[in-house]
Scaffold this active site. Structure first.
Site, PDB file in Angstrom:
ATOM      1  N   THR A 125       4.537   2.344   5.593  1.00 20.31           N
ATOM      2  CA  THR A 125       3.141   1.905   5.686  1.00 20.31           C
ATOM      3  C   THR A 125       2.409   2.787   6.688  1.00 20.31           C
ATOM      4  O   THR A 125       2.982   3.145   7.721  1.00 20.31           O
ATOM      5  CB  THR A 125       3.019   0.430   6.116  1.00 20.31           C
ATOM      6  N   ARG A 163      -5.196  -2.545   8.607  1.00 17.79           N
ATOM      7  CA  ARG A 163      -5.159  -3.996   8.344  1.00 17.79           C
ATOM      8  C   ARG A 163      -5.446  -4.757   9.641  1.00 17.79           C
ATOM      9  O   ARG A 163      -6.481  -4.524  10.237  1.00 17.79           O
ATOM     10  CB  ARG A 163      -3.800  -4.388   7.761  1.00 17.79           C
ATOM     11  N   GLU A 194     -15.261   7.847  22.829  1.00 22.58           N
ATOM     12  CA  GLU A 194     -15.803   7.155  24.011  1.00 22.58           C
ATOM     13  C   GLU A 194     -15.370   5.694  24.016  1.00 22.58           C
ATOM     14  O   GLU A 194     -15.170   5.107  25.079  1.00 22.58           O
ATOM     15  CB  GLU A 194     -17.335   7.248  24.042  1.00 22.58           C
ATOM     16  N   ARG A 228       0.786  -4.815  -5.410  1.00 25.38           N
ATOM     17  CA  ARG A 228       0.960  -6.080  -4.703  1.00 25.38           C
ATOM     18  C   ARG A 228       1.183  -7.095  -5.828  1.00 25.38           C
ATOM     19  O   ARG A 228       0.321  -7.266  -6.679  1.00 25.38           O
ATOM     20  CB  ARG A 228      -0.265  -6.396  -3.861  1.00 25.38           C
ATOM     21  N   CYS A 229       2.356  -7.693  -5.849  1.00 22.79           N
ATOM     22  CA  CYS A 229       2.769  -8.512  -6.994  1.00 22.79           C
ATOM     23  C   CYS A 229       2.943  -9.968  -6.559  1.00 22.79           C
ATOM     24  O   CYS A 229       3.960 -10.334  -5.980  1.00 22.79           O
ATOM     25  CB  CYS A 229       4.074  -7.943  -7.549  1.00 22.79           C
ATOM     26  N   ASP A 266       5.949  -5.222   5.877  1.00 22.56           N
ATOM     27  CA  ASP A 266       6.499  -6.559   6.151  1.00 22.56           C
ATOM     28  C   ASP A 266       6.541  -7.460   4.916  1.00 22.56           C
ATOM     29  O   ASP A 266       7.512  -8.170   4.688  1.00 22.56           O
ATOM     30  CB  ASP A 266       5.624  -7.275   7.197  1.00 22.56           C
ATOM     31  N   ASP A 290       2.662  -1.138  11.641  1.00 29.14           N
ATOM     32  CA  ASP A 290       2.616  -2.525  12.126  1.00 29.14           C
ATOM     33  C   ASP A 290       3.910  -3.294  11.871  1.00 29.14           C
ATOM     34  O   ASP A 290       3.893  -4.508  11.679  1.00 29.14           O
ATOM     35  CB  ASP A 290       1.424  -3.257  11.492  1.00 29.14           C
ATOM     36  N   HIS A 333     -23.003  12.919  22.388  1.00 32.40           N
ATOM     37  CA  HIS A 333     -22.637  12.021  21.275  1.00 32.40           C
ATOM     38  C   HIS A 333     -21.897  10.831  21.866  1.00 32.40           C
ATOM     39  O   HIS A 333     -21.538  10.839  23.049  1.00 32.40           O
ATOM     40  CB  HIS A 333     -21.750  12.741  20.250  1.00 32.40           C
ATOM     41  N   LYS A 350     -24.199  12.773  27.971  1.00 34.65           N
ATOM     42  CA  LYS A 350     -23.330  12.859  26.778  1.00 34.65           C
ATOM     43  C   LYS A 350     -24.179  13.116  25.535  1.00 34.65           C
ATOM     44  O   LYS A 350     -25.229  12.490  25.341  1.00 34.65           O
ATOM     45  CB  LYS A 350     -22.575  11.545  26.598  1.00 34.65           C
ATOM     46  N   GLY A 410       0.834  -1.210   0.000  1.00 40.71           N
ATOM     47  CA  GLY A 410       0.000   0.000   0.000  1.00 40.71           C
ATOM     48  C   GLY A 410       0.865   1.256   0.000  1.00 40.71           C
ATOM     49  O   GLY A 410       1.883   1.294   0.689  1.00 40.71           O
ATOM     50  N   ASP A 459       0.181   1.789   8.525  1.00 47.70           N
ATOM     51  CA  ASP A 459      -0.353   0.934   9.600  1.00 47.70           C
ATOM     52  C   ASP A 459       0.486   0.904  10.886  1.00 47.70           C
ATOM     53  O   ASP A 459      -0.015   0.448  11.924  1.00 47.70           O
ATOM     54  CB  ASP A 459      -0.514  -0.512   9.104  1.00 47.70           C
TER      55      ASP A 459
HETATM   56  P1  ADP Z   1       3.242  -4.705   2.652  1.00 52.87           P
HETATM   57  O1  ADP Z   1       4.621  -4.619   2.089  1.00 52.87           O
HETATM   58  O2  ADP Z   1       2.607  -3.368   2.836  1.00 52.87           O
HETATM   59  O3  ADP Z   1       3.179  -5.591   3.874  1.00 52.87           O
HETATM   60  P2  ADP Z   1       2.089  -6.864   1.072  1.00 52.87           P
HETATM   61  O4  ADP Z   1       2.010  -7.833   2.187  1.00 52.87           O
HETATM   62  O5  ADP Z   1       0.937  -6.794   0.114  1.00 52.87           O
HETATM   63  O6  ADP Z   1       2.298  -5.365   1.547  1.00 52.87           O
HETATM   64  O7  ADP Z   1       3.420  -7.200   0.252  1.00 52.87           O
HETATM   65  C1  ADP Z   1       3.806  -6.394  -0.842  1.00 52.87           C
HETATM   66  C2  ADP Z   1       4.453  -7.242  -1.906  1.00 52.87           C
HETATM   67  O8  ADP Z   1       5.661  -7.834  -1.397  1.00 52.87           O
HETATM   68  C3  ADP Z   1       3.657  -8.446  -2.392  1.00 52.87           C
HETATM   69  O9  ADP Z   1       2.658  -8.116  -3.301  1.00 52.87           O
HETATM   70  C4  ADP Z   1       4.754  -9.270  -3.042  1.00 52.87           C
HETATM   71  O10 ADP Z   1       5.139  -8.743  -4.287  1.00 52.87           O
HETATM   72  C5  ADP Z   1       5.892  -9.076  -2.047  1.00 52.87           C
HETATM   73  N1  ADP Z   1       5.881 -10.191  -1.070  1.00 52.87           N
HETATM   74  C6  ADP Z   1       5.050 -10.368  -0.039  1.00 52.87           C
HETATM   75  N2  ADP Z   1       5.300 -11.531   0.607  1.00 52.87           N
HETATM   76  C7  ADP Z   1       6.324 -12.102  -0.053  1.00 52.87           C
HETATM   77  C8  ADP Z   1       7.052 -13.319   0.101  1.00 52.87           C
HETATM   78  N3  ADP Z   1       6.775 -14.181   1.080  1.00 52.87           N
HETATM   79  N4  ADP Z   1       8.058 -13.571  -0.771  1.00 52.87           N
HETATM   80  C9  ADP Z   1       8.341 -12.689  -1.759  1.00 52.87           C
HETATM   81  N5  ADP Z   1       7.689 -11.540  -1.965  1.00 52.87           N
HETATM   82  C10 ADP Z   1       6.699 -11.230  -1.137  1.00 52.87           C
HETATM   83  O1  F6P Z   2      -1.263  -1.396   4.474  1.00 55.27           O
HETATM   84  C1  F6P Z   2      -1.945  -0.207   4.224  1.00 55.27           C
HETATM   85  C2  F6P Z   2      -3.406  -0.492   3.984  1.00 55.27           C
HETATM   86  O2  F6P Z   2      -4.051   0.721   3.665  1.00 55.27           O
HETATM   87  C3  F6P Z   2      -4.128  -1.196   5.122  1.00 55.27           C
HETATM   88  O3  F6P Z   2      -4.466  -0.302   6.173  1.00 55.27           O
HETATM   89  C4  F6P Z   2      -5.314  -1.786   4.402  1.00 55.27           C
HETATM   90  O4  F6P Z   2      -5.785  -2.938   5.078  1.00 55.27           O
HETATM   91  C5  F6P Z   2      -4.727  -2.168   3.074  1.00 55.27           C
HETATM   92  O5  F6P Z   2      -3.579  -1.362   2.889  1.00 55.27           O
HETATM   93  C6  F6P Z   2      -5.659  -1.966   1.907  1.00 55.27           C
HETATM   94  O6  F6P Z   2      -5.020  -2.445   0.778  1.00 55.27           O
HETATM   95  P1  F6P Z   2      -5.532  -2.270  -0.714  1.00 55.27           P
HETATM   96  O7  F6P Z   2      -4.969  -0.966  -1.215  1.00 55.27           O
HETATM   97  O8  F6P Z   2      -4.899  -3.422  -1.432  1.00 55.27           O
HETATM   98  O9  F6P Z   2      -7.013  -2.296  -0.688  1.00 55.27           O
END
Ligand code: ADP
Ligand code: F6P
Length: 324
Positions: free
Chosen positions: A129, A175, A191, A76-77, A107, A133, A220, A218, A15, A131
């Site tokens: 990101t 997420r 709240e 996302r590939c 991650d 996270d 709201h 309250k 993202g 998030d």
């Molecule tokens: P983020 O990087 O925000 O956590 P994703 O989990 O969608 O987002 O991962 C982004 C991209 O990283 C994936 O679409 C893919 O191309 C690559 N990726 C994710 N997991 C793996 C993996 N286990 N091995 C290789 N590439 C990965």
């Molecule tokens: O990781 C960032 C994020 O915006 C998350 O908060 C959400 O769950 C996800 O990406 C949405 O992804 P997409 O753009 O693939 O709908």
């Protein structure tokens, strides 16, 4: 020690997050200052698979530090997870002489960086990101802008919620993580805050809380619901039926991912971008740039991916204490 780096590539993956452009700028300009060539890899790992690679110079990153999104596009590939996809990526790296890649993402993207290292290409990750996270770092690029965007939107919903004496459920992104919800919950004086890490699906307690609040006067009742819990519309319907208080759900959605990055996001992205290039120049690979205890540091990708983090209990308790 890896061989000397001459050409690096930079990509954004997963993202998008405000501040990614500032990180790209820092990577490109630091690399040029260190005498390296720089290639922009388009659309995340897709760019490596489909050979969508562009030359980058100082000017290619002019006038982008203040812009949301990513000039390199992102994706996302799924193909990159396969051996065939990685073989194509290696071919592209060889063709362009890319011997190090800076990966800006979350991650999942770092797992991809680890795979690049496995096939012989040096790689460094930068946490990008909204998030927050990623366990190895206290800061991820985009979080600050996202929470400020969400906070401003929630303030507006609060106004109308008070005028109509309604209950409002506002769903924020994140997420499976509740950091955006927790920060907005505290900053907006909500709240109730529903976090995937804490919520036990006890809707009756929530309903009782709304009724007690109304009895105390309250006007709201704001509930910040994290995306990881979801179902805000159904929840609103059930709350309205149980309390007799008009209840509306708003899902903030993608607006949280756009917009001009805050000062903090630009600053962190700039430092992290430079830091990543300096790691490559120092012969390091398979590292993630992080921010910990007031310092920019780096971790081994495998160690970083093993780390766990959780919502701070004290912060969570403060949120309910202050909204009583
Ligand atoms: P983020 O990087 O925000 O956590 P994703 O989990 O969608 O987002 O991962 C982004 C991209 O990283 C994936 O679409 C893919 O191309 C690559 N990726 C994710 N997991 C793996 C993996 N286990 N091995 C290789 N590439 C990965
Ligand atoms: O990781 C960032 C994020 O915006 C998350 O908060 C959400 O769950 C996800 O990406 C949405 O992804 P997409 O753009 O693939 O709908």
């Amino acid at each position: 020690m890896s061989k000397e780096i001459k050409t690096i590539g930079v990509l954004t993956s997963g993202g998008d997050a405000p501040g990614m452009n500032a990180a790209i700028r820092a990577v490109v300009r630091t690399a040029l200052a260190r005498g390296l060539k720089v290639k922009g890899i388009l659309k995340g790992y897709n760019g490596l698979i489909n050979d969508e690679v562009i030359d980058m110079d100082k000017k290619s990153v002019s006038d982008i530090i203040h812009k949301g999104g990513t000039i390199l596009y992102t994706a996302r590939c799924l193909e990159f997870i396969t051996e065939e996809g990685q073989a194509k990526a290696l071919e592209t790296c060889k063709k362009h002489g890319i011997d190090g890649v800076v990966v800006i993402g979350g991650d999942g993207s770092f797992r991809g960086a680890r795979d690049l290292v496995k096939i012989g290409v040096n790689a460094i990750g930068i946490p990008g990101t909204i998030d927050l996270d990623i366990a190895c770092t206290e800061y991820t690029i985009g979080f600050d802008t996202a929470v400020n965007t969400a906070m401003e939107a929630i303030d507006k919903i609060r106004d109308t919620s008070t005028s109509h004496e309604r209950c409002s459920i506002i769903e924020v992104m994140g997420r499976n993580a509740g950091y955006i919800a927790l920060w907005c919950g505290i900053a907006n004086g909500a709240e109730d805050i529903l976090l995937p890490e804490r919520y036990d699906n006890d809707e009756q307690t929530l309903i009782n809380h709304i009724i007690e609040g109304r009895k105390r006067g309250k006007k709201h009742h704001l509930i910040i619901n994290a995306e990881g819990i979801g179902h805000s519309t159904g929840m609103a319907r059930r709350i309205e039926a149980a309390t007799g208080i008009e209840t509306r759900a708003t899902i903030l959605g993608y607006m949280q991912r756009g917009g001009a990055p805050t000062c903090k996001d630009r600053m962190f992205a700039s430092v992290m971008g430079s830091y990543a290039v300096d790691l490559l120049c120092a012969g390091k690979s398979n590292r993630v740039v992080a921010y910990k205890e007031g310092k920019f540091v780096d971790y081994d990708v495998n160690e970083a991916l093993e780390m766990k983090k959780d919502i701070n209990e004290y912060e969570f308790n403060v949120s309910s204490l202050l909204s009583k």
